[in-house]
Motif scaffolding. Structure first.
Motif, mmCIF file in Angstrom:
data_model
loop_
_atom_site.group_PDB
_atom_site.id
_atom_site.type_symbol
_atom_site.label_atom_id
_atom_site.label_comp_id
_atom_site.label_asym_id
_atom_site.label_seq_id
_atom_site.Cartn_x
_atom_site.Cartn_y
_atom_site.Cartn_z
ATOM 1 N N SER A 130 0.098 0.323 -6.135
ATOM 2 C CA SER A 130 -0.889 -0.181 -5.247
ATOM 3 C C SER A 130 -0.582 -1.413 -4.516
ATOM 4 O O SER A 130 0.953 -1.989 -4.672
ATOM 5 N N GLY A 131 -0.844 -2.207 -3.742
ATOM 6 C CA GLY A 131 -0.173 -2.557 -2.968
ATOM 7 C C GLY A 131 -0.924 -4.183 -3.523
ATOM 8 O O GLY A 131 -2.551 -4.223 -3.754
ATOM 9 N N GLU A 132 -0.134 -5.227 -3.171
ATOM 10 C CA GLU A 132 -0.775 -6.569 -4.003
ATOM 11 C C GLU A 132 -1.047 -7.682 -3.111
ATOM 12 O O GLU A 132 -0.023 -8.011 -2.605
ATOM 13 N N ALA A 133 -1.994 -7.717 -2.836
ATOM 14 C CA ALA A 133 -2.375 -8.745 -1.933
ATOM 15 C C ALA A 133 -2.196 -8.389 -0.677
ATOM 16 O O ALA A 133 -2.131 -9.428 0.514
ATOM 17 N N ASN A 164 0.750 -1.190 -0.111
ATOM 18 C CA ASN A 164 0.242 0.398 -0.455
ATOM 19 C C ASN A 164 1.113 1.609 -0.194
ATOM 20 O O ASN A 164 0.824 2.260 1.084
ATOM 21 N N PRO A 165 1.942 1.203 -1.097
ATOM 22 C CA PRO A 165 2.976 2.421 -0.958
ATOM 23 C C PRO A 165 2.057 3.862 -1.219
ATOM 24 O O PRO A 165 1.368 3.761 -2.133
ATOM 25 N N GLY A 166 2.132 4.779 -1.006
ATOM 26 C CA GLY A 166 2.001 6.178 -0.983
ATOM 27 C C GLY A 166 3.300 6.612 -2.246
ATOM 28 O O GLY A 166 4.273 6.228 -1.865
ATOM 29 N N LEU A 209 0.936 -7.776 0.581
ATOM 30 C CA LEU A 209 2.032 -8.265 0.705
ATOM 31 C C LEU A 209 2.818 -7.653 -0.114
ATOM 32 O O LEU A 209 4.250 -7.262 0.915
ATOM 33 N N ALA A 210 2.765 -6.381 -1.322
ATOM 34 C CA ALA A 210 3.950 -6.130 -1.851
ATOM 35 C C ALA A 210 3.230 -4.991 -2.013
ATOM 36 O O ALA A 210 2.081 -4.875 -3.042
ATOM 37 N N CYS A 211 4.812 -4.758 -3.127
ATOM 38 C CA CYS A 211 4.382 -3.483 -3.895
ATOM 39 C C CYS A 211 5.028 -3.480 -5.398
ATOM 40 O O CYS A 211 5.138 -3.318 -6.378
ATOM 41 N N ARG A 212 3.239 -2.993 -6.158
ATOM 42 C CA ARG A 212 3.030 -3.112 -7.077
ATOM 43 C C ARG A 212 2.425 -1.663 -8.222
ATOM 44 O O ARG A 212 2.606 -0.877 -7.615
ATOM 45 N N ILE A 213 4.135 -1.463 -9.135
ATOM 46 C CA ILE A 213 3.393 -0.457 -9.540
ATOM 47 C C ILE A 213 2.855 -1.112 -11.601
ATOM 48 O O ILE A 213 3.351 -1.770 -11.783
ATOM 49 N N THR A 214 2.021 -0.523 -12.085
ATOM 50 C CA THR A 214 1.893 -0.837 -13.619
ATOM 51 C C THR A 214 1.450 1.098 -14.252
ATOM 52 O O THR A 214 1.041 1.606 -13.644
ATOM 53 N N TYR A 258 -1.237 -14.111 2.622
ATOM 54 C CA TYR A 258 -2.367 -14.596 4.335
ATOM 55 C C TYR A 258 -3.887 -14.014 3.221
ATOM 56 O O TYR A 258 -4.133 -14.262 4.273
ATOM 57 N N VAL A 259 -4.056 -13.410 2.190
ATOM 58 C CA VAL A 259 -4.759 -13.122 1.728
ATOM 59 C C VAL A 259 -4.578 -12.950 -0.133
ATOM 60 O O VAL A 259 -3.606 -12.890 -0.078
ATOM 61 N N SER A 260 -5.718 -13.339 -0.936
ATOM 62 C CA SER A 260 -5.441 -13.122 -1.731
ATOM 63 C C SER A 260 -7.031 -12.366 -2.992
ATOM 64 O O SER A 260 -7.513 -11.960 -2.020
ATOM 65 N N ASP A 261 -6.545 -12.178 -3.778
ATOM 66 C CA ASP A 261 -7.790 -11.573 -4.331
ATOM 67 C C ASP A 261 -7.854 -9.312 -4.020
ATOM 68 O O ASP A 261 -9.445 -9.269 -3.883
ATOM 69 N N VAL A 262 -6.258 -9.139 -3.745
ATOM 70 C CA VAL A 262 -6.746 -8.204 -3.491
ATOM 71 C C VAL A 262 -6.106 -6.813 -4.331
ATOM 72 O O VAL A 262 -4.438 -7.417 -4.008
ATOM 73 N N VAL A 263 -5.784 -6.052 -4.511
ATOM 74 C CA VAL A 263 -5.273 -4.952 -5.355
ATOM 75 C C VAL A 263 -5.740 -3.582 -4.814
ATOM 76 O O VAL A 263 -6.987 -3.311 -5.333
ATOM 77 N N PHE A 264 -4.825 -2.456 -4.039
ATOM 78 C CA PHE A 264 -5.112 -1.947 -3.458
ATOM 79 C C PHE A 264 -4.598 -0.950 -4.157
ATOM 80 O O PHE A 264 -3.459 -0.360 -2.871
ATOM 81 N N THR A 265 -4.782 0.118 -4.526
ATOM 82 C CA THR A 265 -4.396 1.309 -5.580
ATOM 83 C C THR A 265 -3.951 2.336 -4.669
ATOM 84 O O THR A 265 -5.111 2.739 -4.009
#
Length: 371
Positions: free
Chosen positions: A353-356, A37-39, A358-363, A332-339
């Protein structure tokens, strides 16, 4: 759904816990539950900055017939213990107190914020600024600082966070002149307002923000309404970014025609485009314990953001299990992308975004995907 670039760029294995604010201050083994969930913002040097939420968890929260949680206080970090027979530990992220007339819980992790500098396109990590990490510093943050959102307004950066404590779940504000060194300004929104996003620019000389107050009860819309009752994105205005008045008109509300956005909340701070304010937000489809989180978009009127110019009903970004496949044993969770962040990249948007959880996603999101 394909993008020119769509990768995890920072995750739990990239955090050096020997440099954590908790290092050497807690008599217990910890691990990174998630770095997510990175700003996002652009630094004066042209690089990007992700402010990453690090959830540092107890490796063995249950022992000696008790479950434990981490708590900050002025004299240091502490472990609190509750007898197992008094709590429900089904959720690995938290445990709930049994009995009582309302929900009371505690966390098995404590969150702090880690500045991670990326290349201008967000594809690679350039530096990790452990010396500028943000940790709890007040009693209203004793269980952690979560989910930062960064906005640049003029020459100043504003970062909202969720601060967690038994006193309240509240929104706190940090300010900075360079997006690296931050000052805690204190509480700006009170109990359980989870997603406060400050618009990246003034409207009529005022600061504006999207907010998302929570509650346990909602009043129904009339039969046949296009809207669904539940959590929605509201608006507030301020003369100074410290004192906020809720805006009388509603903001973005869940549509009755779909359950995919039955719950919703703010994602990235709105940015001004030629057609109005671009707002990326999350919609949650009820499913299992957590639900399916996806990212959607809405264009808001540049002079009155309570008015929708246009919105997209198909999701813009969806959870991508292929990205987390190498980390599947840590999930520990799935089906979550949190921009949580949006920066202009020229012919595309750079979205964090935060993916699951768990980690930071850049799109890299082509601008023509928003129509």
């Amino acid at each position: 759904m394909s993008f020119p670039f769509d990768q995890l760029v920072f995750g739990p294995d990239d955090v050096d816990l020997s440099r954590s604010p908790l290092a050497g201050k807690l008599d217990a083994e910890t691990h990174v539950l998630g770095a997510f969930n990175p700003g996002l913002t652009r630094l004066p040097n042209g690089n990007l900055l992700m402010m990453v939420r690090v959830a540092e968890a107890l490796t063995h929260p249950k022992r000696d017939g008790h479950v434990h949680s981490i708590r900050w206080a002025e004299d240091g970090y502490h472990l609190d213990a509750w007898p197992l027979q008094l709590v429900d530990t089904a959720d690995p992220r938290a445990f709930a107190m049994r009995g009582g007339g309302w929900k009371v819980m505690a966390l098995t992790s404590l969150s702090w914020l880690l500045p991670v500098e990326l290349s201008p396109d967000g594809r690679r990590v350039e530096a990790v600024h452990y010396g500028r990490a943000i940790a709890p510093a007040a009693s209203y943050q004793c269980y952690g600082v979560e989910d930062p959102r960064i906005s640049r307004v003029g020459d100043r950066w504003l970062m909202t966070t969720c601060s967690v404590s038994p006193e309240r779940q509240c929104t706190t504000l940090y300010t900075s002149d360079d997006a690296l060194d931050w000052r805690l300004e204190g509480i700006v929104l009170d109990h359980q307002n989870k997603d406060m996003l400050i618009f990246e620019g003034l409207i009529g000389g005022e600061y504006w923000a999207q907010t998302r107050p929570l509650g346990d009860a909602y009043f129904a819309y009339p039969p046949g309404s296009e809207w669904r009752a539940g959590p929605s994105i509201n608006l507030a205005r301020s003369p100074d970014a410290l004192h906020w008045k809720p805006h009388d008109a509603p903001g973005i509300r869940p549509h009755a025609a779909t359950v995919s956005t039955a719950r919703m909340g703010g994602g990235a701070p709105p940015v001004l485009t030629d057609e109005g304010w671009l707002s990326l937000w999350h919609g949650v489809e009820p499913s299992g314990a957590v639900g399916v989180y996806r990212t959607y978009w809405t264009l808001l009127d540049r002079d009155d953001p309570s008015l929708t110019v246009r919105t997209g009903h198909p999701p813009l970004i969806e959870p991508n299990p292929a990205l987390t496949e190498p980390l599947k044993e840590r999930m520990y969770v799935s089906d979550v992308v949190f921009t949580t962040g949006l920066v202009d990249g020229g012919d595309h948007w750079i979205v964090s975004s935060g993916e699951a959880d768990l980690a930071c996603r850049i799109t890299h999101l082509p601008k023509d995907r928003i129509g």
